[in-house]
Structures are given as C-alpha cells and as structure tokens.
Design a protein around this motif. Structure first.
Motif, PDB file in Angstrom:
ATOM      1  N   LEU A 169      40.250  -4.889 -33.696  1.00  0.00           N
ATOM      2  CA  LEU A 169      38.947  -5.184 -33.090  1.00  0.00           C
ATOM      3  C   LEU A 169      38.824  -4.961 -31.810  1.00  0.00           C
ATOM      4  O   LEU A 169      37.648  -4.518 -31.178  1.00  0.00           O
ATOM      5  N   SER A 170      39.934  -5.023 -30.988  1.00  0.00           N
ATOM      6  CA  SER A 170      39.862  -4.774 -29.643  1.00  0.00           C
ATOM      7  C   SER A 170      39.681  -3.180 -29.202  1.00  0.00           C
ATOM      8  O   SER A 170      38.921  -2.979 -28.299  1.00  0.00           O
ATOM      9  N   THR A 171      39.895  -2.504 -30.280  1.00  0.00           N
ATOM     10  CA  THR A 171      39.370  -1.149 -30.071  1.00  0.00           C
ATOM     11  C   THR A 171      38.206  -0.495 -29.737  1.00  0.00           C
ATOM     12  O   THR A 171      37.401   0.217 -29.072  1.00  0.00           O
ATOM     13  N   TYR A 172      37.318  -1.458 -30.259  1.00  0.00           N
ATOM     14  CA  TYR A 172      35.800  -1.381 -30.382  1.00  0.00           C
ATOM     15  C   TYR A 172      35.062  -1.980 -29.076  1.00  0.00           C
ATOM     16  O   TYR A 172      34.418  -1.500 -28.545  1.00  0.00           O
ATOM     17  N   LEU A 173      35.965  -2.759 -28.554  1.00  0.00           N
ATOM     18  CA  LEU A 173      35.493  -3.399 -27.178  1.00  0.00           C
ATOM     19  C   LEU A 173      35.967  -2.316 -26.033  1.00  0.00           C
ATOM     20  O   LEU A 173      35.333  -1.996 -25.135  1.00  0.00           O
ATOM     21  N   ALA A 174      37.026  -1.605 -26.307  1.00  0.00           N
ATOM     22  CA  ALA A 174      37.389  -0.698 -25.266  1.00  0.00           C
ATOM     23  C   ALA A 174      36.613   0.579 -25.351  1.00  0.00           C
ATOM     24  O   ALA A 174      36.205   1.198 -24.372  1.00  0.00           O
ATOM     25  N   ALA A 175      36.063   0.818 -26.659  1.00  0.00           N
ATOM     26  CA  ALA A 175      35.210   1.792 -26.799  1.00  0.00           C
ATOM     27  C   ALA A 175      33.687   1.512 -26.272  1.00  0.00           C
ATOM     28  O   ALA A 175      32.806   2.319 -26.361  1.00  0.00           O
ATOM     29  N   GLY A 176      33.509   0.306 -26.218  1.00  0.00           N
ATOM     30  CA  GLY A 176      32.078  -0.442 -25.794  1.00  0.00           C
ATOM     31  C   GLY A 176      31.177  -0.276 -27.184  1.00  0.00           C
ATOM     32  O   GLY A 176      30.004  -0.031 -26.698  1.00  0.00           O
ATOM     33  N   ASP A 177      31.656  -0.060 -28.357  1.00  0.00           N
ATOM     34  CA  ASP A 177      30.741   0.104 -29.390  1.00  0.00           C
ATOM     35  C   ASP A 177      30.491  -1.116 -30.332  1.00  0.00           C
ATOM     36  O   ASP A 177      31.175  -1.571 -30.960  1.00  0.00           O
ATOM     37  N   ALA A 178      29.331  -1.621 -29.789  1.00  0.00           N
ATOM     38  CA  ALA A 178      28.960  -3.145 -30.409  1.00  0.00           C
ATOM     39  C   ALA A 178      28.678  -2.773 -31.951  1.00  0.00           C
ATOM     40  O   ALA A 178      28.883  -3.629 -32.860  1.00  0.00           O
ATOM     41  N   GLU A 179      27.823  -1.685 -32.278  1.00  0.00           N
ATOM     42  CA  GLU A 179      27.312  -1.472 -33.470  1.00  0.00           C
ATOM     43  C   GLU A 179      28.511  -1.020 -34.523  1.00  0.00           C
ATOM     44  O   GLU A 179      28.872  -1.513 -35.644  1.00  0.00           O
TER      45      GLU A 179
ATOM     46  N   LEU B  14      44.686  -7.694 -36.600  1.00  0.00           N
ATOM     47  CA  LEU B  14      43.095  -7.627 -36.751  1.00  0.00           C
ATOM     48  C   LEU B  14      42.704  -7.821 -35.492  1.00  0.00           C
ATOM     49  O   LEU B  14      41.824  -7.225 -34.870  1.00  0.00           O
ATOM     50  N   ARG B  15      43.519  -8.557 -34.487  1.00  0.00           N
ATOM     51  CA  ARG B  15      43.004  -8.747 -32.946  1.00  0.00           C
ATOM     52  C   ARG B  15      42.972  -7.138 -32.451  1.00  0.00           C
ATOM     53  O   ARG B  15      42.157  -6.758 -31.572  1.00  0.00           O
ATOM     54  N   GLU B  16      44.207  -6.299 -32.652  1.00  0.00           N
ATOM     55  CA  GLU B  16      44.425  -5.207 -32.135  1.00  0.00           C
ATOM     56  C   GLU B  16      43.280  -4.329 -32.699  1.00  0.00           C
ATOM     57  O   GLU B  16      42.674  -3.520 -31.852  1.00  0.00           O
TER      58      GLU B  16
ATOM     59  N   LYS C 142      54.868 -27.174 -31.416  1.00  0.00           N
ATOM     60  CA  LYS C 142      54.727 -25.877 -30.469  1.00  0.00           C
ATOM     61  C   LYS C 142      53.392 -25.567 -31.223  1.00  0.00           C
ATOM     62  O   LYS C 142      53.294 -25.419 -32.424  1.00  0.00           O
ATOM     63  N   PRO C 143      52.439 -24.593 -30.453  1.00  0.00           N
ATOM     64  CA  PRO C 143      51.404 -23.861 -31.003  1.00  0.00           C
ATOM     65  C   PRO C 143      51.873 -22.937 -32.047  1.00  0.00           C
ATOM     66  O   PRO C 143      52.956 -22.132 -31.840  1.00  0.00           O
ATOM     67  N   MET C 144      51.306 -22.794 -33.023  1.00  0.00           N
ATOM     68  CA  MET C 144      51.730 -21.857 -34.293  1.00  0.00           C
ATOM     69  C   MET C 144      51.437 -20.522 -33.850  1.00  0.00           C
ATOM     70  O   MET C 144      50.684 -20.112 -33.133  1.00  0.00           O
ATOM     71  N   PRO C 145      52.643 -19.652 -34.006  1.00  0.00           N
ATOM     72  CA  PRO C 145      52.577 -18.171 -33.636  1.00  0.00           C
ATOM     73  C   PRO C 145      51.394 -17.566 -34.242  1.00  0.00           C
ATOM     74  O   PRO C 145      50.957 -17.851 -35.556  1.00  0.00           O
ATOM     75  N   THR C 146      50.962 -16.712 -33.798  1.00  0.00           N
ATOM     76  CA  THR C 146      50.031 -15.752 -34.365  1.00  0.00           C
ATOM     77  C   THR C 146      50.664 -14.987 -35.292  1.00  0.00           C
ATOM     78  O   THR C 146      51.794 -14.314 -35.386  1.00  0.00           O
ATOM     79  N   SER C 147      49.911 -14.785 -36.591  1.00  0.00           N
ATOM     80  CA  SER C 147      50.583 -14.200 -37.692  1.00  0.00           C
ATOM     81  C   SER C 147      50.427 -12.574 -37.629  1.00  0.00           C
ATOM     82  O   SER C 147      49.614 -12.311 -36.714  1.00  0.00           O
ATOM     83  N   PRO C 148      51.376 -12.107 -38.027  1.00  0.00           N
ATOM     84  CA  PRO C 148      51.211 -10.572 -37.824  1.00  0.00           C
ATOM     85  C   PRO C 148      49.973  -9.930 -38.288  1.00  0.00           C
ATOM     86  O   PRO C 148      49.421  -9.075 -37.661  1.00  0.00           O
TER      87      PRO C 148
END
Length: 246
Positions: free
Chosen positions: A25-35, A21-23, A10-16
């Motif tokens: 980094l996703s906040t910058y996408l939601a804000a549209g703030d590339a810088e 980290l994904r969560e 089975k694929p290894m589960p994503t570590s906490p």
C-alpha cells in the motif's frame, strides 16, 4: 496479601502478511496515486481489507506524504465509500496531528467539507478534529468550512459541547449568552456538563450557574466566583480559561 507481579505483555509483532500489505500500500503513497490505492483496496478480501484499515489508521503510515497529499487521499477514498474510509482516515489524521500539527487548509479538504461530506460525515469529521485545535480562530474556521455557522445556534452549541476543549468551552459560553433569558435551556446545558464528569465541564457548569443565576442545578460546587471575575468572563478569553482550568 502479597502482590502478584504479572509479566508485562509485549505488543504483538506485525505478521508477515500485514507487513507485506503495508509495503504494498505504501507504494501508492510514494507514487501519489490516490485512485490506484482506492482501486487496490477494492480487490482485497474481507480479512485483508480489515488489515489494511488497521494499517491506514496509523499516523506513521502517512508520514512520507505532505498534509495536502494526505487530504487528497482522504478525498478520493471518502468519495468512493465514506462509510468504509472516513472513520479510518480521521483516526490517521488525529495520529498525524500528534507529530505534525494539521492546518486543514488544503483544497482537497475544502472539497470534502463542502462538496462530498454528508451530514453524518460532517459530524464525524468535526467531532474528530475540533478537539485537536486550541486556538479560537482555527475552531471557528473549521466550523465555517463545514458550514456549521450556517446552521442554527443549537447545532453549533452541540459541536462545541461535544468537543469539550477549553477553547470550545469558551466559544460555547459566549454562544449561550444568546439564551440568557431561556433558563430551561441554560440549566439543561449545566446538567449535561456535570454528567460529563470531568473537571473543566464541572467548572463550566458552575460558571453557568453563577453567571446566569441558575437555581436547581445539582451538585456541590467548590468553585467560587466573585463579581469582578464574572464580569470579565466573556471579554477576556484568558480570564475565562484561568477560571475554567482552576
């Protein structure tokens, strides 16, 4: 001998930590703030930065942004550190294309192509993106955007050869007609096509041998091309593709 059936892995589960980290980094996408994303990535330790790269390669990481926004993030990151980000973002672009086909007409993409990309970046980008498109017009537009059509024909031929898609092989065949009197060059392309090892490349080598009447091209060719088919190759893309994919 009895076969041993190994259990499916089975694929290894994503570590906490990666999930957090994904969560984050996703906040910058939601804000549209590339810088802000760029600045956040600069603060990561080596292991975290590698994990961030793995996250950013995923098409699903970018699924909440439009294509124009995606290329805006691409531009900001590439301008900051092309060596670190261009490869990662191109993997993300290819993954995104599988679900949401790319158009590559955003202003940020154009700015990257014409103002930011180095020669190495141009090659990386075209080698990654050209195989994604199956229409002649889109391939030509992409090569024009990166100014490949301003280069000599051998550079252009190299991109089409490496892409290796049916439409790129049609454009390559049409380009090679400029060298119809340069038998060594045509033979060299035929040999390199055979070395690629796939069926369409082998068929194109056969087309070159028959169309340009090349001798001493190694290989046993089962593809037979009567004169009436040869006469249609460059006039009708559909006729060329029908033979190439035979």
């Amino acid at each position: 001998m009895a076969r041993t059936h190994l259990p499916k892995t089975k694929p290894m589960p994503t570590s906490p930590s990666t999930a957090r980290l994904r969560e984050n980094l996703s906040t910058y996408l939601a804000a549209g703030d590339a810088e802000a994303l760029r600045d956040r990535l600069k603060t990561l330790r080596h292991a975290e930065f590698r994990a961030a790269g793995a996250v950013m390669c995923e098409g699903r990481f970018w699924e909440t942004v439009t294509e124009a926004e995606f290329w805006r993030f691409f531009l900001v990151l590439a301008a900051d550190n092309a060596k670190a980000y261009v490869g990662t973002m191109l993997k993300a672009a290819a993954a995104r294309h599988c679900h949401r086909p790319l158009v590559c007409e955003a202003e940020a993409f154009r700015a990257f192509a014409q103002d930011v990309a180095s020669d190495i970046d141009r090659r990386k980008t075209l080698d990654a993106l050209l195989p994604l498109f199956d229409q002649e017009e889109k391939v030509e537009r992409l090569m024009t955007l990166f100014r490949v059509n301003e280069e000599n024909d051998r550079v252009r031929a190299g991109y089409l050869f490496r892409a290796g898609t049916p439409v790129c092989y049609f454009l390559l065949f049409r380009l090679l007609k400029k060298w119809e009197d340069d038998v060594p060059t045509l033979r060299r392309f035929a040999v390199e096509l055979i070395r690629k090892g796939d069926k369409s490349s082998f068929n194109l080598a056969c087309i070159l041998r028959e169309y340009f009447n090349l001798d001493e091209v190694p290989g046993t060719f089962s593809l037979r091309l009567p004169a009436y088919e040869l006469s249609r190759l460059d006039a009708h893309p559909e006729a060329f593709l029908k033979i190439l994919l035979r």
